[in-house]
Scaffold this motif. Structure first.
Motif, PDB file in Angstrom:
ATOM      1  N   SER A 241      -7.876  -3.525   8.749  1.00 36.99           N
ATOM      2  CA  SER A 241      -9.036  -4.314   8.351  1.00 36.99           C
ATOM      3  C   SER A 241      -9.308  -4.163   6.861  1.00 36.99           C
ATOM      4  O   SER A 241      -9.620  -5.148   6.173  1.00 36.99           O
ATOM      5  CB  SER A 241     -10.261  -3.879   9.161  1.00 36.99           C
ATOM      6  N   HIS A 242      -9.163  -2.928   6.361  1.00 37.22           N
ATOM      7  CA  HIS A 242      -9.361  -2.693   4.930  1.00 37.22           C
ATOM      8  C   HIS A 242      -8.324  -3.454   4.115  1.00 37.22           C
ATOM      9  O   HIS A 242      -8.652  -4.058   3.084  1.00 37.22           O
ATOM     10  CB  HIS A 242      -9.265  -1.194   4.636  1.00 37.22           C
ATOM     11  N   THR A 243      -7.078  -3.444   4.572  1.00 32.38           N
ATOM     12  CA  THR A 243      -6.022  -4.140   3.843  1.00 32.38           C
ATOM     13  C   THR A 243      -6.227  -5.644   3.889  1.00 32.38           C
ATOM     14  O   THR A 243      -5.954  -6.349   2.908  1.00 32.38           O
ATOM     15  CB  THR A 243      -4.637  -3.757   4.409  1.00 32.38           C
ATOM     16  N   ASP A 244      -6.710  -6.165   5.009  1.00 39.47           N
ATOM     17  CA  ASP A 244      -7.045  -7.591   5.070  1.00 39.47           C
ATOM     18  C   ASP A 244      -8.086  -7.940   4.010  1.00 39.47           C
ATOM     19  O   ASP A 244      -8.012  -8.989   3.354  1.00 39.47           O
ATOM     20  CB  ASP A 244      -7.604  -7.950   6.456  1.00 39.47           C
ATOM     21  N   ASP A 245      -9.063  -7.048   3.843  1.00 40.80           N
ATOM     22  CA  ASP A 245     -10.107  -7.286   2.843  1.00 40.80           C
ATOM     23  C   ASP A 245      -9.537  -7.192   1.433  1.00 40.80           C
ATOM     24  O   ASP A 245      -9.944  -7.948   0.536  1.00 40.80           O
ATOM     25  CB  ASP A 245     -11.239  -6.281   3.027  1.00 40.80           C
TER      26      ASP A 245
ATOM     27  N   ALA B   2       0.719 -16.286  -1.788  1.00 40.29           N
ATOM     28  CA  ALA B   2      -0.345 -15.441  -1.256  1.00 40.29           C
ATOM     29  C   ALA B   2       0.175 -14.040  -0.944  1.00 40.29           C
ATOM     30  O   ALA B   2       1.350 -13.857  -0.610  1.00 40.29           O
ATOM     31  CB  ALA B   2      -0.917 -16.067   0.016  1.00 40.29           C
ATOM     32  N   PRO B   3      -0.688 -13.012  -1.046  1.00 37.75           N
ATOM     33  CA  PRO B   3      -0.295 -11.685  -0.574  1.00 37.75           C
ATOM     34  C   PRO B   3       0.118 -11.753   0.894  1.00 37.75           C
ATOM     35  O   PRO B   3      -0.406 -12.573   1.658  1.00 37.75           O
ATOM     36  CB  PRO B   3      -1.565 -10.849  -0.760  1.00 37.75           C
ATOM     37  N   ALA B   4       1.053 -10.892   1.287  1.00 39.34           N
ATOM     38  CA  ALA B   4       1.576 -10.982   2.651  1.00 39.34           C
ATOM     39  C   ALA B   4       2.011  -9.621   3.159  1.00 39.34           C
ATOM     40  O   ALA B   4       2.500  -8.785   2.400  1.00 39.34           O
ATOM     41  CB  ALA B   4       2.765 -11.953   2.690  1.00 39.34           C
ATOM     42  N   TYR B   5       1.813  -9.419   4.465  1.00 43.58           N
ATOM     43  CA  TYR B   5       2.382  -8.244   5.106  1.00 43.58           C
ATOM     44  C   TYR B   5       3.892  -8.410   5.186  1.00 43.58           C
ATOM     45  O   TYR B   5       4.414  -9.520   5.337  1.00 43.58           O
ATOM     46  CB  TYR B   5       1.800  -8.066   6.506  1.00 43.58           C
ATOM     47  N   LEU B   6       4.591  -7.287   5.106  1.00 52.46           N
ATOM     48  CA  LEU B   6       6.045  -7.301   5.004  1.00 52.46           C
ATOM     49  C   LEU B   6       6.594  -6.121   5.797  1.00 52.46           C
ATOM     50  O   LEU B   6       5.934  -5.091   5.935  1.00 52.46           O
ATOM     51  CB  LEU B   6       6.438  -7.213   3.523  1.00 52.46           C
ATOM     52  N   GLY B   7       7.817  -6.265   6.289  1.00 57.94           N
ATOM     53  CA  GLY B   7       8.475  -5.158   6.961  1.00 57.94           C
ATOM     54  C   GLY B   7       8.603  -5.363   8.454  1.00 57.94           C
ATOM     55  O   GLY B   7       7.953  -6.230   9.045  1.00 57.94           O
ATOM     56  N   ARG B   8       9.422  -4.527   9.072  1.00 56.92           N
ATOM     57  CA  ARG B   8       9.681  -4.628  10.506  1.00 56.92           C
ATOM     58  C   ARG B   8       8.391  -4.546  11.304  1.00 56.92           C
ATOM     59  O   ARG B   8       8.166  -5.311  12.241  1.00 56.92           O
ATOM     60  CB  ARG B   8      10.633  -3.506  10.935  1.00 56.92           C
TER      61      ARG B   8
ATOM     62  N   LEU C 217       4.381  -4.015  -4.549  1.00 60.25           N
ATOM     63  CA  LEU C 217       4.573  -3.611  -3.161  1.00 60.25           C
ATOM     64  C   LEU C 217       3.913  -2.259  -2.911  1.00 60.25           C
ATOM     65  O   LEU C 217       4.134  -1.294  -3.652  1.00 60.25           O
ATOM     66  CB  LEU C 217       6.064  -3.513  -2.846  1.00 60.25           C
ATOM     67  N   CYS C 218       3.090  -2.195  -1.858  1.00 59.40           N
ATOM     68  CA  CYS C 218       2.473  -0.929  -1.467  1.00 59.40           C
ATOM     69  C   CYS C 218       2.503  -0.802   0.042  1.00 59.40           C
ATOM     70  O   CYS C 218       2.903  -1.736   0.760  1.00 59.40           O
ATOM     71  CB  CYS C 218       1.043  -0.818  -2.000  1.00 59.40           C
TER      72      CYS C 218
END
Length: 432
Positions: free
Chosen positions: A10-14, A217-223, A413-414
């Motif tokens: 939730s924090h990362t979404d924000d 846009a920022p995006a989640y990444l990875g398996r 990337l973080c």
């Protein structure tokens, strides 16, 4: 790998929302101000007389913002606990005479800001955003957040040396983006376009501070979606953590022994020497006026500053799997391993042993692990606002941050857990 805790996600979404809303330092300040207002803080003008009332207050100046929360009954000599960060990121910025081009291409003349990884800006769809200054002296934010420009790379067929010698870019000749077609350069076209985008009458804009940004846009990444790819994490990640921790500390109801502060400066990427940079008078002026507004004397100011601590929060380097030899062999900060404590004995970072103790205590209270970063002895070490803050104000300062990859790229990337871990540590520090 297990999924991050729901609270961290939730924090990362924000954070994603904050990055998206903040393509420039000016937009970042507006984003911070909006969050502060929702938390009950009120803006005070530098030109007004300040009162000594309790509660949350903030000052904005260009691309910088300083916010603080005065607890009930705070004495004039009450020390401050400061989270320091910066709002600017390396990019391409529009020149005073922006309209250029040749051979049927219409281009925008840009100047290199900070130390960007130039190759990361090639063949990337770019928007344009920033601040417009009108004839009456007022300013208007503008954000063209759609594909508008592109810096096209030369085809390999026209430069075979790229495959053997690597890419070599001339900052003047090779980084000017294209934004249309036309045989004649028409002065005023770009600014007229930005006036229309901002809803400003034609001819009203007399000054501008405009810069490019990636519209991806920022995006989640990875398996397991355990990574976050996005722009301007250096250093809006810390600004977001700072405003989140400040509002949390103000709302916690904790018996605060210090006055929590967020100081987010502009111009860190080119030396901090401006009226909105960490080497300028903004922070010192705000802190002193807060002391004096509560009836304090110069003696109270001296006592307050002597007990003040600043955590200078900026991104740092996670160990790179393809370049492990570039890192110190005994210090390998890992993504999602918790915030990093930055140490450099030549004072490129301000951390010393007593500062480590302050940060370690905050992390322990928050239940957050932390790591230590030190540069390879053969590699030059970057710096932050930390040493500047310590030297300019005589404030004990500790350099910390989050470990990332691709620093100064158009897209960094973080890990998805580190931003929340940093915020928890900062909150514990501000409440401590």
């Amino acid at each position: 790998m297990t999924q991050p805790p729901r609270s961290d996600r939730s924090h990362t979404d924000d954070l994603i929302a904050f990055l998206t809303a903040s393509p420039t330092p000016y937009h970042a300040v507006a984003s911070v101000a909006e969050r502060l207002e929702k938390a009950g803080f009120r803006q005070v003008a530098e030109t007004d007389a300040w009162d000594g009332t309790s509660g949350g207050k903030y000052v904005t100046r260009g691309g910088a913002v300083v916010a603080w929360y005065v607890p009930e009954g705070a004495a004039p000599h009450t020390p401050f606990r400061i989270v320091g960060a910066h709002t600017d990121s390396p990019n391409l910025r529009v020149k005073p005479q922006p309209d250029t081009g040749s051979f049927g291409w219409r281009q925008v003349a840009v100047e290199i800001y900070g130390g960007p990884l130039l190759n990361s800006w090639l063949d990337r769809d770019l928007g344009l955003a920033g601040r417009l200054t009108l004839r009456d002296g007022s300013t208007r934010l503008v954000n063209v957040d759609r594909p508008l420009m592109r810096v096209p790379q030369l085809a390999v067929h026209l430069d075979r040396s790229v495959t053997s010698e690597g890419l070599k870019l001339d900052k003047q000749r090779h980084l000017q983006p294209v934004w249309g077609l036309g045989d004649a350069v028409r002065d005023g076209d770009l600014i007229a376009f930005m006036e229309r985008e901002a809803g400003v009458p034609a001819g009203e804009v007399v000054g501008w501070d405009l810069m490019t940004h990636s519209v991806e846009a920022p995006a989640y990444l990875g398996r397991d979606r355990e990574l976050l790819a996005g722009p301007r994490m250096d250093n809006l990640l810390s600004v977001h953590a700072g405003v989140t921790s400040l509002t949390a500390a103000a709302a916690s109801g904790a018996d605060l022994a210090s006055i929590p502060v967020l100081a987010a400066f502009d111009h860190e990427e080119n030396g901090s020497q401006s009226d909105t940079g960490a080497d300028g008078p903004l922070l010192g002026g705000v802190l002193e006026r807060s002391v004096f507004a509560r009836g304090g004397s110069y003696e109270d100011r001296a006592r307050s500053f002597a007990g003040t601590v600043c955590l200078s929060s900026d991104t740092g380097h996670a160990v790179h799997p393809n370049y492990a030899e570039r890192h110190d062999p005994t210090h390998h900060p890992k993504v999602d391993g918790g915030p990093i404590l930055k140490v450099n004995v030549n004072n490129r970072y301000a951390t010393d042993g007593s500062g480590r103790a302050v940060f370690a205590a905050a992390c322990e209270r928050a239940g957050v692990p932390f790591q230590t970063f030190v540069s390879h002895n053969s590699m030059p070490c970057g710096t932050t606002i930390g040493p500047i803050t310590a030297a300019r104000h005589g404030i004990r300062t500790v350099d910390i941050g989050v470990a990332i990859l691709s620093m100064h790229s158009a897209r960094e990337l973080c890990g998805t857990q580190d931003p929340a871990l940093l915020t928890r540590a900062l909150t514990a520090f501000l409440e401590g």
